[in-house]
Each structure stands twice: as structure tokens, then as C-alpha cells.
Design a protein around this motif. Structure first.
Motif, PDB file in Angstrom:
ATOM      1  N   THR A 419      33.821  20.973  16.033  1.00  0.00           N
ATOM      2  CA  THR A 419      34.188  19.832  16.882  1.00  0.00           C
ATOM      3  C   THR A 419      33.223  19.666  18.053  1.00  0.00           C
ATOM      4  OG1 THR A 419      35.730  21.300  18.049  1.00  0.00           O
ATOM      5  CG2 THR A 419      36.618  19.912  16.278  1.00  0.00           C
ATOM      6  N   GLU A 420      32.699  20.813  18.558  1.00  0.00           N
ATOM      7  CA  GLU A 420      31.711  20.694  19.650  1.00  0.00           C
ATOM      8  C   GLU A 420      30.439  20.008  19.160  1.00  0.00           C
ATOM      9  OE1 GLU A 420      29.354  23.509  22.883  1.00  0.00           O
ATOM     10  OE2 GLU A 420      30.675  24.412  21.379  1.00  0.00           O
ATOM     11  N   SER A 423      31.141  16.369  18.657  1.00  0.00           N
ATOM     12  CA  SER A 423      31.199  15.689  19.955  1.00  0.00           C
ATOM     13  C   SER A 423      29.802  15.431  20.505  1.00  0.00           C
ATOM     14  CB  SER A 423      32.012  16.536  20.940  1.00  0.00           C
ATOM     15  OG  SER A 423      32.033  15.923  22.214  1.00  0.00           O
ATOM     16  N   ARG A 427      28.043  11.823  21.007  1.00  0.00           N
ATOM     17  CA  ARG A 427      27.596  11.451  22.351  1.00  0.00           C
ATOM     18  C   ARG A 427      26.120  11.021  22.356  1.00  0.00           C
ATOM     19  NH1 ARG A 427      28.591  15.865  24.491  1.00  0.00           N
ATOM     20  NH2 ARG A 427      26.493  16.754  24.658  1.00  0.00           N
ATOM     21  N   LEU A 500      33.683  12.534  26.176  1.00  0.00           N
ATOM     22  CA  LEU A 500      33.403  13.188  24.898  1.00  0.00           C
ATOM     23  C   LEU A 500      33.307  14.704  25.077  1.00  0.00           C
ATOM     24  CD1 LEU A 500      30.869  10.680  23.304  1.00  0.00           C
ATOM     25  CD2 LEU A 500      33.266  11.037  22.703  1.00  0.00           C
ATOM     26  N   THR A 501      32.788  15.123  26.193  1.00  0.00           N
ATOM     27  CA  THR A 501      32.726  16.563  26.467  1.00  0.00           C
ATOM     28  C   THR A 501      34.136  17.140  26.595  1.00  0.00           C
ATOM     29  OG1 THR A 501      30.623  16.338  27.601  1.00  0.00           O
ATOM     30  CG2 THR A 501      31.899  18.325  28.078  1.00  0.00           C
ATOM     31  N   ILE A 503      36.728  16.033  25.134  1.00  0.00           N
ATOM     32  CA  ILE A 503      37.272  16.123  23.770  1.00  0.00           C
ATOM     33  C   ILE A 503      36.871  17.439  23.138  1.00  0.00           C
ATOM     34  CG2 ILE A 503      37.159  15.151  21.441  1.00  0.00           C
ATOM     35  CD1 ILE A 503      36.886  12.406  22.725  1.00  0.00           C
ATOM     36  N   GLY A 504      35.599  17.759  23.245  1.00  0.00           N
ATOM     37  CA  GLY A 504      35.116  19.013  22.655  1.00  0.00           C
ATOM     38  C   GLY A 504      35.795  20.220  23.267  1.00  0.00           C
TER      39      GLY A 504
END
Length: 656
Positions: A419-420, A423, A427, A500-501, A503-504
């Protein structure tokens, strides 16, 4: 002006009128703003008319076709065979014969304005002959001037003779014999008409009244009919019973041409010249030179001497009226030239005034405002197209492929890392798309603004340099100011990056996705990305709980990540739209700055040019009125001059 000499006694009123007209023309040329070359030409003609009016010399011009006997007539008057026959003459000038008591001579002016007198060494060098003053050499010198290649270099020719011609103070103008094959000779004859006070028209009896002669009488000599005498030559070539018939025929033909009472002088100059030159001693001298010789029907000398006396009588009795008529004719031509010059100048001024009147003179701020609005409208349409275009399908497909690669194979086993990575990929990809969109819009807006700035400079030059030219000024068109779109921002994506960060961070906090935690993290992240869709995005991510194969997890991950990506695109569209609004603001500021530079640099100049334009139009209107009045006055004066010739009366020229 020069004191008039041509009219005395009963003609004083006419003389005064001539002087008045000349003074009026002189003063008018000082006032009129004519082109220098036209004004100088009229001044030159004015001086010529003034000089002619003051000249007491009577000018008798001799006209005739080639081989009409014109040269023989003049030689008989000169009592010597001085002039070559017209058939051999190639000169491009009229020969002027004048009386001089002390000695014979000749003066020649050439095309390079050299003036040479005969006899002289300079003249001998011109003709290529040895310098001499022996009797008879004048005939040789004159023949070379008139009949050789030297003739093309002669512009004026004067012959001086001790033999009085037609009384004192008389000059005889010998024109080359004209014919249909010598247009140059015809032009010389027409020019001599304008100088002639009296005209001797030589008509050969053996071929009287040809069409060429009739056309000349009805054309250039039409206004000289009352000052013409017709010398009917070569009478010796007719039988006795033909002579009276020819005389009658010629007289009737002249009446048909409108000459009511023609002066017809029949003679045989060739036979008379034979008798005159047969007298012993020097030709043209001694009592026998003027004493009639011979008797009987073929005694041509007495008839010729009677014709000569009759011509001299006409020259004496008609001297004043003939010279006055010449001056009046020249004056009428000058007044016509003044009238035409005034009308021509009026037309030129009117044309300029009409161009000035038709020239669009926009208010300078309005001119710049219209340009500004047009450019801003174009930029808005351009930015609107950029905003509506959205993300290209190829870019979306590339992002989907990158996301799939990030969770391929065993990578989905570590959901936090996957997921990171997803993300980060989203981005960076969306940032690149947004920057491309905004930078492209900025570049296009900058190019459009530069193009429109060049167009503004062209329009400005077309409008206002034309105004300067028509206002009578020399004006260098300004260079287009350099323009740059400054302060146009790149999209502000910091909020998207942060969201977005987050989210990660939320997705990787527990190492595994749990139903509640995943749903809650998704809801929080979703609300940060796009308020109003957080619950949907959180639910999508929370569904990734439980056991199962990597393939099943990857499939579910890819299915559930799509709404997040779509929401991110929507967020990016909002941010791009905000950036494009700031681009519009930047363009507006650049447009305003450019207009301020134009106004600051040329605003005062435009005001001055506009004032000059208004002033110039007023001056043109005044000039047109002046030219109208001058042309009308010249026309009235010309009509008065025509009346002077008819009845001899004259109004006061100062009152005209």
C-alpha cells in the motif's frame, strides 16, 4: 513687375489690366502652398510673360511646309542666299533673324548651355572649320549648324544681319518646314506660334492648301487668323491664265476656314532673288538692291518688292495690337496654368483630407482595452479547454499498470509495503499529470500573449504611424515591448501529497488489515482526499481482511484501489482547476502591465498626434478653400483676358 511697353494711348486700359493680372499672379504664387517644382515652373512662365510684355521687339514668325519656298522667301528678304533650303535642315530649333547695323554674325546656344558667337575660335572648334571672317563665310557656318549632326546639339540660334527686315525693331522667326514625316519640326512650329506677333504663312501656288497646312491653320494658328498674312509663292511656275484662278481658290479656301478678310500676297521669291543677287557689288547693299528691275508680265522683282512693302506696312500698322494680342495670349495661357495648378493642388489636398477623415482614430485607452479583452477571452477559452480535457486515457492506463506491478507476485503478501508503494506511485503519477497539464496551459498562454503582443504592436503602428504620416510628420514606429507571463503558478499539490501519505500510513499501521481498523483508516483517508466519498473508499480498503491466496488478495486489492485512484484524480482535477484560475490571474496581470507600459510610453504622444491630426484637417480644409478661390479667380481673369482681345476694354484688375 516690369513696366509694360506693348500698349500706349488707346491701349492704356489694356496695358493696365495686363500689369494688374501679372501682379496678381506674382502675389498669388507667394501665398499659395504649391509644390516647389510647380511653383518654380509658374514663376518662370510669369517672368517670361512679364519680359515679353516689356519687350518692344515685334516678332514675325514664318510658317510653311517643307519645300513651300519659305527659305527662298527669307533669302529674298535678306538679299542673299543665306538660309539653306528647308529640305536639308535638321536643326531642332527655330532660327531667329535680327538686324544689326555694324556687321553680320551668329549666336548659338548648345545643349550643354554653352553660348558661342560667330565669328570666334570657339565657334570654329565647334564646327571643325578654320577660323575666318571672310565675306560669305556666314553662309557656310550657318549651313553646318543647320544641316549637319551639329544641329542636334543646338537649342537656340540667332542670325544677325545688316539688312533691315520689315522695318526696325523686328525679329523674324524662321521655323523648320513642317511635314507629316517630321514631327519634331511640327513641334517647333507650334512653339513659335506662341511667340509670334504676326505670322507669315507660306503657301506654294503649285500645291496650295494641302491638308497638312489646313490642319495647322485650323489648329495651332486658329487664334492667330487676325494676325496672319499668306504669302503665295512659286507664282512663276503657273501659267498666266492660272494665276488669278489660284489666288481666288486660295482666298475662298481661307474664307471657308473662318478667315473673313484674308491678306493674300502672291509673288515669286525665287525669281526675285535671282534678280536681287545679280546686282553687281556686295549683296544687299547699294541703291540697286532696292530698285525695281524688269518690266512686263514676268517682272517678278517689282511684285516681290510690293509684297515686301505690304508686309512691312502690316508690321508697322498692326504692331501694337499684334504685340498686345501675343501678350494677352501668353497671359491667358499662364492664367490657365495657374488655374490648373490650383485645381491640381486642391485635388491633392482633398485626397489627403479624405484619407484623414476616413482614418479610424480610436481612443487610446479604448484601443488598449479592446485588445486586452480580446486576449483575455482567448486565454479563458484556452484554459477552459485544458481544464475540460481531464486525464488522457493513456496516462490512466499507465497508472493502472504501475499499481498492478507494485502488488504483483509475492509483493501483495506484505500489505503495508504494497500500500505504501501504491500510495507513492499514485502520488508521483498524479503530480506529474497535474504539472504537465498546468505547465502546458502556462506555455500556451505565454505564447498566445506574446503573439497578441506582436499583433498589438502591428495594430498600434498601423493606426498611429499612418496618423503621423497624414499629419505631415515623420514618425518611427515603436518596437513591440517584450512580454513575459510572470507569476503563473505550478499546481499546489501539497494537500494531495499529504493526504496520500496519510493513506499509506493508515494502511500500514497494523501490518495487516482488520475490518474495523481498515474501514476506519479508509474512512479517514477518504475524507481527507475528497470529502463526501470517505465512507465508500474506507469500505473498499476494509474489505481486504481475511485469509486467502495472494492472487485473491491482489485481485481484491486492485478492485478496491480503483475508487481511491478515481477520487485522487478528482482531487487533482480540483487542484489543477485552482491552478488554472491562478494562471488566468497571472495573464490578466501581464496584460494590464503591458497596457500600462504602452500608455506610459506613448499615451502623451498619441494625444499630441491626435491634436496634430485635428489641426492638419483644419489646415487642409483652409487650403482647399484657398485653392478653390484661386482657381475661380484665375478662371475669371482668363475670361477677362479673352474679352480684352475682343473689345479692348478692361475692368480694374485690382477689383477682381
Amino acid at each position: 513687375m516690369t513696366e509694360q511697353q506693348v500698349v500706349n494711348g488707346p491701349g492704356e486700359a489694356r496695358d493696365s489690366a495686363v500689369s494688374g493680372h501679372l501682379r496678381w499672379i506674382h502675389d498669388l504664387l507667394d501665398r499659395l502652398r504649391l509644390p516647389p517644382e510647380r511653383r518654380d515652373a509658374l514663376r518662370s512662365r510669369l517672368r517670361a510673360v512679364d519680359a515679353r510684355a516689356a519687350d518692344p521687339e515685334l516678332r514675325v514668325a514664318v510658317f510653311g511646309e517643307a519645300s513651300s519656298g519659305k527659305s527662298t522667301l527669307l533669302n529674298a528678304l535678306l538679299r542673299r542666299r543665306l538660309l539653306p533650303s528647308s529640305a536639308r535642315v535638321t536643326t531642332h530649333t527655330t532660327t531667329v533673324l535680327r538686324h544689326r547695323d555694324d556687321a553680320e554674325g551668329m549666336v548659338v546656344r548648345t545643349t550643354d548651355d554653352s553660348v558661342l558667337a560667330w565669328p570666334s575660335r570657339e565657334f570654329s572648334q565647334l564646327t571643325g572649320r578654320q577660323h575666318t571672317t571672310r565675306p560669305g563665310d556666314l553662309e557656310t557656318a550657318l549651313e553646318r549648324v543647320l544641316t549637319t549632326d551639329l544641329a542636334t546639339r543646338v537649342t537656340d540660334l540667332e542670325v544677325l544681319s545688316p539688312v533691315p527686315l520689315l522695318g526696325g525693331g523686328t525679329a523674324v522667326l524662321d521655323t523648320p518646314g513642317f511635314s507629316v514625316t517630321e514631327p519634331g519640326h511640327r513641334q517647333l512650329a507650334e512653339a513659335a506660334v506662341r511667340q509670334a506677333d504676326l505670322a507669315l504663312v507660306v503657301v506654294p501656288a503649285v500645291s496650295a492648301m494641302s491638308m497638312t497646312l489646313v490642319e495647322f491653320l485650323d489648329g495651332p494658328l486658329h487664334d492667330h487668323h487676325d494676325r496672319c498674312a499668306f504669302v503665295l509663292t512659286k507664282m512663276d511656275l503657273l501659267d498666266d491664265d492660272e494665276r488669278s484662278e489660284v489666288v481666288e481658290t486660295v482666298e475662298n479656301r481661307l474664307r471657308d476656314l473662318g478667315i473673313v478678310d484674308p491678306v493674300l500676297l502672291p509673288c515669286a521669291p525665287a525669281q526675285a532673288l535671282k534678280e536681287l543677287t545679280a546686282v553687281p557689288g556686295r549683296p544687299g547693299t547699294g541703291p540697286s538692291a532696292s530698285r525695281p528691275r524688269g518690266s512686263g508680265p514676268d517682272a517678278h522683282l517689282p511684285r516681290f518688292l510690293a509684297v515686301e512693302a505690304r508686309i512691312a506696312e502690316l508690321a508697322a500698322t498692326r504692331r501694337r495690337s499684334a504685340m498686345a494680342a501675343t501678350v494677352l495670349a501668353l497671359l491667358a495661357e499662364l492664367l490657365l496654368a495657374v488655374e490648373e495648378a490650383a485645381e491640381s493642388q486642391r485635388s491633392a489636398l482633398l485626397s489627403t483630407e479624405q484619407r484623414l477623415a476616413a482614418l479610424s482614430l480610436p481612443d487610446f485607452p479604448a484601443f488598449l482595452g479592446a485588445w486586452s479583452q480580446r486576449v483575455l477571452d482567448r486565454v479563458e477559452r484556452q484554459l477552459g479547454r485544458a481544464a475540460a480535457a481531464g486525464v488522457p486515457a493513456g496516462s490512466r492506463a499507465a497508472l493502472d499498470a504501475a499499481i498492478a506491478e507494485a502488488v504483483a507476485g509475492e509483493r501483495i503478501g506484505n500489505i503495508a509495503e504494497a500500500t505504501e508503494n501504491v500510495s507513492r506511485i499514485v502520488r508521483l503519477h498524479l503530480r506529474a499529470d497535474a504539472e504537465r497539464t498546468v505547465h502546458a496551459a502556462v506555455d500556451q498562454a505565454g505564447e498566445l500573449l506574446k503573439s497578441e503582443a506582436r499583433k498589438l504592436a502591428e495594430d498600434f503602428t498601423a493606426e498611429y504611424s499612418a496618423l503621423a504620416g497624414l499629419a505631415g510628420e515623420s514618425w518611427t514606429a515603436p518596437a513591440a515591448p517584450r512580454v513575459a507571463v510572470r507569476g503563473l503558478p505550478a499546481p499546489d499539490l501539497s494537500g494531495v501529497d499529504r493526504r496520500l501519505t496519510e493513506i499509506g500510513t493508515q494502511l500500514t499501521a497494523g501490518g495487516k488489515l482488520r475490518t474495523g481498523g481498515g474501514a476506519m483508516a479508509g474512512a479517514v483517508a477518504g475524507s481527507l482526499i475528497a470529502p463526501g466519498i470517505g465512507t465508500f473508499i474506507g469500505g473498499a480498503l476494509g474489505a481486504l481482511i481475511g485469509k486467502g491466496s495472494h492472487e485473491a488478495a491482489r485481485t481484491r486489492f486492485l478492485e478496491r484501489i480503483q475508487p481511491i485512484v478515481s477520487a485522487a484524480y478528482e482531487e487533482i482535477d480540483l487542484r489543477v482547476g485552482e491552478s488554472l484560475l491562478r494562471v488566468r490571474v497571472g495573464v490578466t496581470e501581464s496584460i494590464a502591465e503591458l497596457c500600462e507600459r504602452y500608455d506610459g510610453q506613448w499615451g502623451a504622444e498619441i494625444v499630441r498626434l491626435t491634436a496634430a491630426h485635428t489641426r492638419q484637417r483644419a489646415e487642409l480644409a483652409s487650403g482647399i478653400t484657398t485653392m478653390d478661390q484661386a482657381a475661380a479667380a484665375a478662371r475669371r481673369r482668363r475670361e477677362d483676358v479673352a474679352a480684352l482681345r475682343g473689345d479692348g476694354t478692361a475692368p480694374d484688375p485690382e477689383e477682381m
